[in-house]
Design a protein around this motif. Sequence first.
Motif, short mmCIF file in Angstrom:
data_model
loop_
_atom_site.label_atom_id
_atom_site.label_comp_id
_atom_site.label_asym_id
_atom_site.label_seq_id
_atom_site.Cartn_x
_atom_site.Cartn_y
_atom_site.Cartn_z
N LEU A 246 -64.70 4.56 -5.04
CA LEU A 246 -64.89 4.98 -3.69
C LEU A 246 -66.05 4.37 -3.19
O LEU A 246 -66.74 3.77 -4.38
CB LEU A 246 -64.80 6.37 -3.63
N GLY A 247 -66.40 4.18 -2.12
CA GLY A 247 -67.63 3.42 -1.55
C GLY A 247 -68.89 3.85 -1.63
O GLY A 247 -69.92 3.33 -1.68
N SER A 248 -69.05 5.32 -1.83
CA SER A 248 -70.23 5.82 -1.94
C SER A 248 -70.40 7.45 -2.08
O SER A 248 -69.22 7.98 -2.23
CB SER A 248 -70.87 5.78 -0.01
N ASN B 147 -72.96 5.88 -12.61
CA ASN B 147 -72.12 5.68 -11.58
C ASN B 147 -71.87 7.52 -11.41
O ASN B 147 -72.27 8.30 -12.10
CB ASN B 147 -70.70 5.26 -12.16
N LEU B 148 -71.59 7.79 -9.99
CA LEU B 148 -71.33 8.82 -9.48
C LEU B 148 -69.86 9.26 -9.96
O LEU B 148 -69.10 8.44 -10.16
CB LEU B 148 -71.25 8.93 -8.17
N PHE B 149 -69.50 10.69 -10.08
CA PHE B 149 -68.19 10.92 -10.45
C PHE B 149 -67.83 12.33 -10.19
O PHE B 149 -68.53 13.09 -9.58
CB PHE B 149 -68.30 11.09 -12.20
N LEU B 150 -66.54 12.40 -9.86
CA LEU B 150 -65.84 13.58 -9.66
C LEU B 150 -64.50 13.56 -10.30
O LEU B 150 -63.71 12.72 -10.06
CB LEU B 150 -65.72 13.63 -8.15
N VAL B 151 -64.29 14.54 -11.20
CA VAL B 151 -63.05 14.48 -11.92
C VAL B 151 -61.97 15.62 -11.40
O VAL B 151 -62.58 16.76 -11.31
CB VAL B 151 -63.46 14.48 -13.60
#
Length: 176
Positions: free
Chosen positions: A85-87, A117-121
């Motif tokens: 994703l972008g942000s 990196n940012l993350f959401l799993v």
Amino acid sequence: MPTRPRPQRLGHVVLNVRDLQASVRFYTEIVGLEVSDHIEDQMAFLRCGQDHHDLALAQIPPGDPQHGATYVPGRPGLEHFSYQLGSLAEIEEAARYLQEKGVDIVRGIGKHGPGENLFLVFKDPDGNYCEFYADMVQVTPAQPYTPRVWKNDLAAFDQWHFDKFVVPPPEWGPKR
């Protein structure tokens, strides 16, 4: 009402492996990837392009009952795959959208050490782990990168120390 995510591309894959060093040798010497970073003897991050990693390898503990098993969580094979994703704002919006749709979020929102990196799993309908990520370190001739070995600690997992997690954080401590 949150809007549906708009992934830019398929990103990296993380594999659980029985022998981290053998897998690193295979993916560097046979496949031709370059090592970006390690987390002690627990993970390796490899790349073939500009992203800090497009493949990460996670060591399964030798005493783990899943060490010789096949397709179950913690087994050799896929740990998760990701979409860019972008942000941070897009990841936050995606988290609200997933929650609204009743999708099981596993971990995040956070910021990894290696790759930054940012993350959401979250889980797909079959229980596969899928990740939204953003803001990964880019490695280019103008922005070279020197590999490092991270400690297997909270800073490697989440530099924000669970402050932005939208689900209860995991019990934390290196698994040995």
